[in-house]
Design a protein around this motif. Structure first.
Motif, PDB file in Angstrom:
ATOM      1  N   VAL B   9     -23.756  24.824   3.140  1.00  0.00           N
ATOM      2  CA  VAL B   9     -22.866  25.922   2.785  1.00  0.00           C
ATOM      3  C   VAL B   9     -23.633  26.896   1.911  1.00  0.00           C
ATOM      4  O   VAL B   9     -24.443  26.493   1.090  1.00  0.00           O
ATOM      5  CB  VAL B   9     -21.650  25.414   1.988  1.00  0.00           C
ATOM      6  CG1 VAL B   9     -20.591  26.494   1.954  1.00  0.00           C
ATOM      7  CG2 VAL B   9     -21.110  24.162   2.591  1.00  0.00           C
ATOM      8  N   THR B  10     -23.389  28.160   2.102  1.00  0.00           N
ATOM      9  CA  THR B  10     -24.090  29.143   1.288  1.00  0.00           C
ATOM     10  C   THR B  10     -23.486  29.204  -0.106  1.00  0.00           C
ATOM     11  O   THR B  10     -24.179  29.146  -1.091  1.00  0.00           O
ATOM     12  CB  THR B  10     -24.001  30.525   1.936  1.00  0.00           C
ATOM     13  OG1 THR B  10     -24.280  30.349   3.318  1.00  0.00           O
ATOM     14  CG2 THR B  10     -24.989  31.460   1.312  1.00  0.00           C
ATOM     15  N   ALA B  11     -22.193  29.311  -0.181  1.00  0.00           N
ATOM     16  CA  ALA B  11     -21.549  29.356  -1.490  1.00  0.00           C
ATOM     17  C   ALA B  11     -20.118  28.883  -1.338  1.00  0.00           C
ATOM     18  O   ALA B  11     -19.477  29.103  -0.323  1.00  0.00           O
ATOM     19  CB  ALA B  11     -21.559  30.775  -2.032  1.00  0.00           C
ATOM     20  N   ALA B  12     -19.635  28.208  -2.313  1.00  0.00           N
ATOM     21  CA  ALA B  12     -18.253  27.761  -2.305  1.00  0.00           C
ATOM     22  C   ALA B  12     -17.650  28.089  -3.658  1.00  0.00           C
ATOM     23  O   ALA B  12     -18.381  28.230  -4.629  1.00  0.00           O
ATOM     24  CB  ALA B  12     -18.183  26.258  -2.041  1.00  0.00           C
TER      25      ALA B  12
END
Lengths: 321, 301
Positions: B9-12
């Motif tokens: 995931v790139t960002a959460a």
């Protein structure tokens, strides 16, 4: 079915690709599902493919059952499975075959693991990501021969950087002859294979990773799933079909690879890196045994096909359960 | 914890504050550091052979003979390039490669565009057979193809001929060109073609004035990729070209290796750098498109 629909556009009926074609004389006048326009567009590609790919392939399969030789005046004749009988007892070929399998499996597995790691990293919001991304693509753009030459310079026993660095780190005495050593040549060549094949795998895996739904990750992480658990339950299931196809393709490509090892070691030392393609190349173009070499090619295809069938079937079964 | 996420995931969004926030923060920082360390390892592994190749190309013979080689040349020189041109017909080889790769890429894409269009828009037995061929053509070892190909080309007097090699490259680059172009054709909305048809466009006119302009970016990318594939190819060139004045760059490079191996490292490295430049240039231009093209081709289902 969209064929009929799209064709009728000319008459202004404007049917979308989804509607079934109406039955008319024009619709029935098709050969193998293509009408005249379709064939006309396809033919320029079809003819070269038939003449230079499908034809030679069938011819090659037929050659495997003959005693064809290069530069021989007497007519070639069919000799049934004599080539395969000889091949069965050809211990040199089977040794090369074992090396080929070992090489293909090692390179494919390492390539996959390293590319997966890199793809996961590139999918993160890290600084310097662009650098790794660019570097990861460079091997793809390089001619195979140059990759081989480059690593020969790295492995060079006297002037190579590898020996020099290892010597400075006091790991070895700095005189290792990587590509001429009976035990080290194959591992050394495998490293080059991994280096050269990483870009494609990384790009494909990265594309696969970007299809993983973000919401699922968030949900899983809210439910308290850790890193590893999220990877196995969220990322992996989405990625799996991509992984299957790219590893299968990689295995085929690696098993059939030629140029890298030809430049690095030419199969030496003592045949330790003699991949089946190199062996068959020598048989065909050095000794002129066309029929025998074609038989080797056929055996290679057959074994790959069986291995792939087993690999893909097992994986598909796992999916169902 | 979302930042330490290596699971794709790139960002959460940040997790809700809780009692373990401090510990989590420390773990996140350690995870980040680990990621950077891993990235650094990859960069080193990928870059050091390249750096070494380029550095060797610019070193003087004295420096190359030194027992303590350095990472960077102390006195960069262009002598190796000059020697390389003297030793082997590099310029000629480059022209041969340029001609064979250039012409075969153009022909390959020219015949692949209509074929890809048919394979996408006409769902027929032939289209499926075409897709099957793309896959099967990847599976067969080249040795099974090269022997009959050699015999066929010999009968046509096209062995040891640049034309013969060009023909082989057309077919050799075709599977991937078809694969890429199919993705681009799929991206052209059918509704546009329908609109053109309603306005009274003939079929040929629709293809020429509606589909082709929309395909142009993809076409350029496919063209460059086919060129690079043919430029880099080695095996067919090795088997099919015998006279030195007809050989391509890849084949000529192996002449530097000589019998006793890398005797002349400097010119070898210099010639290798030169042989890589065209492909590298094209790749730099198309890297984004290539990744996109592979993805559209891959998600066709």
């Amino acid at each position: 079915m969209s064929a009929g629909a799209t064709l009728r556009l000319r008459r202004g009926t404007g049917r979308g690709a989804g509607t079934p074609p109406p039955r008319s004389t024009a619709a029935r006048r098709k050969v193998l599902g293509l009408d005249k326009d379709g064939w006309f567009l396809l033919l320029p590609a079809l003819i070269p493919v038939l003449v230079l790919s499908v034809g030679p392939l069938l011819y090659g399969i037929a050659l495997a059952f003959t005693d064809a030789q290069s530069g021989v005046t007497h007519a070639t004749s069919f000799n049934g499975i004599a080539n395969f009988k000889d091949l069965r007892l050809d211990s040199l070929f089977w040794q090369s075959f074992r090396i080929g399998l070992l090489w293909a499996v090692c390179v494919t597995v390492l390539q996959f693991l390293m590319s997966l790691g890199l793809a996961l990293l590139l999918n993160q919001n890290l600084r310097l990501r662009w650098l790794a991304r660019t570097l990861a693509l460079v091997p793809w753009a390089m001619p195979e021969v140059v990759v081989g030459i480059m690593w020969r310079l790295v492995y060079n026993p006297d002037a190579g950087i590898l020996n020099n660095t290892l010597h400075h780190l006091h790991l070895t005495d700095g005189t290792t002859d990587w590509l001429s050593s009976l035990s080290l040549a194959l591992p050394a060549v495998i490293v080059v294979g991994v280096w050269a094949g990483m870009p494609q795998t990384t790009v494909v895996l990265l594309a696969g990773l970007q299809n993983v739904p973000l919401e699922l990750h968030e949900a899983a992480s809210l439910d308290g799933a850790g890193l590893w658990r999220r990877f196995t339950t969220v990322t992996w299931p989405t990625l799996k079909p991509v992984v299957l196809s790219i590893t299968a393709l990689n295995f085929i490509w690696n098993f059939n690879s030629f140029g890298l090892v030809y430049v690095l070691t030419s199969g030496g030392p003592g045949g330790k890196t003699e991949l089946p393609m190199l062996f068959a190349y020598d048989e065909a173009f050095r000794y002129g045994q066309f029929g025998y070499a074609a038989a080797m090619g056929l055996v290679m295809v057959a074994v790959i096909a069986v291995l792939l069938a087993v690999f893909l079937r097992n994986r598909l079964k796992e999916d169902e359960s | 914890m979302s930042a330490t996420d290596a699971a794709g995931v790139t960002a959460a969004p940040a997790p809700p504050a809780s009692a373990g926030a401090g510990r989590r923060k420390a773990r996140r920082r350690a995870g980040r550091a680990g990621q950077y360390l891993a990235l650094l390892c990859y960069v080193v592994f990928l870059a050091f052979p390249l750096l070494w190749l380029v550095s060797t190309a610019f070193k003087s013979p004295q420096e190359l003979g030194s027992v303590h080689p350095t990472w960077l040349p102390k006195h960069p020189t262009l002598d190796n390039f000059r020697t390389a041109f003297d030793e082997q017909p590099l310029l000629h080889a480059a022209l041969n490669s340029l001609m064979v790769a250039g012409i075969s890429a153009v022909v390959s894409v020219a015949i692949a565009v209509p074929a890809a269009y048919v394979m996408v828009r006409f769902r027929s037995l032939v289209s499926r057979a075409g897709t099957g061929w793309i896959l099967v053509s990847q599976m067969f070892p080249l040795v099974l193809i090269i022997i009959p190909l050699f015999m066929v080309l010999k009968n046509l007097h096209l062995v040891d001929s640049r034309l013969g090699l060009g023909l082989v490259y057309v077919v050799w680059t075709l599977p991937f060109a078809l694969w890429m172009l199919q993705g681009y054709v799929k991206a052209v909305p059918v509704s546009l073609e329908e609109a053109a048809a309603i306005d009274g466009c003939s079929r040929a006119r629709t293809l020429r004035s509606v589909v082709l302009p929309l395909l142009t970016p993809g076409l350029v990318a496919t063209l460059m990729f086919s060129f690079v594939t043919a430029w880099n190819e080695f095996f067919f060139g090795l088997v099919l070209l015998k006279s030195p004045e007809k050989q391509t760059m890849s084949v000529i490079l192996t002449h530097f290796l000589g019998a006793e191996g890398a005797a002349d490292l400097g010119p070898l490295a210099a010639a290798s750098v030169l042989a890589t430049l065209p492909s590298l240039l094209f790749f730099a231009l198309l890297q984004r498109r290539l990744v996109g093209g592979m993805m559209t081709g891959a998600v066709k289902g």
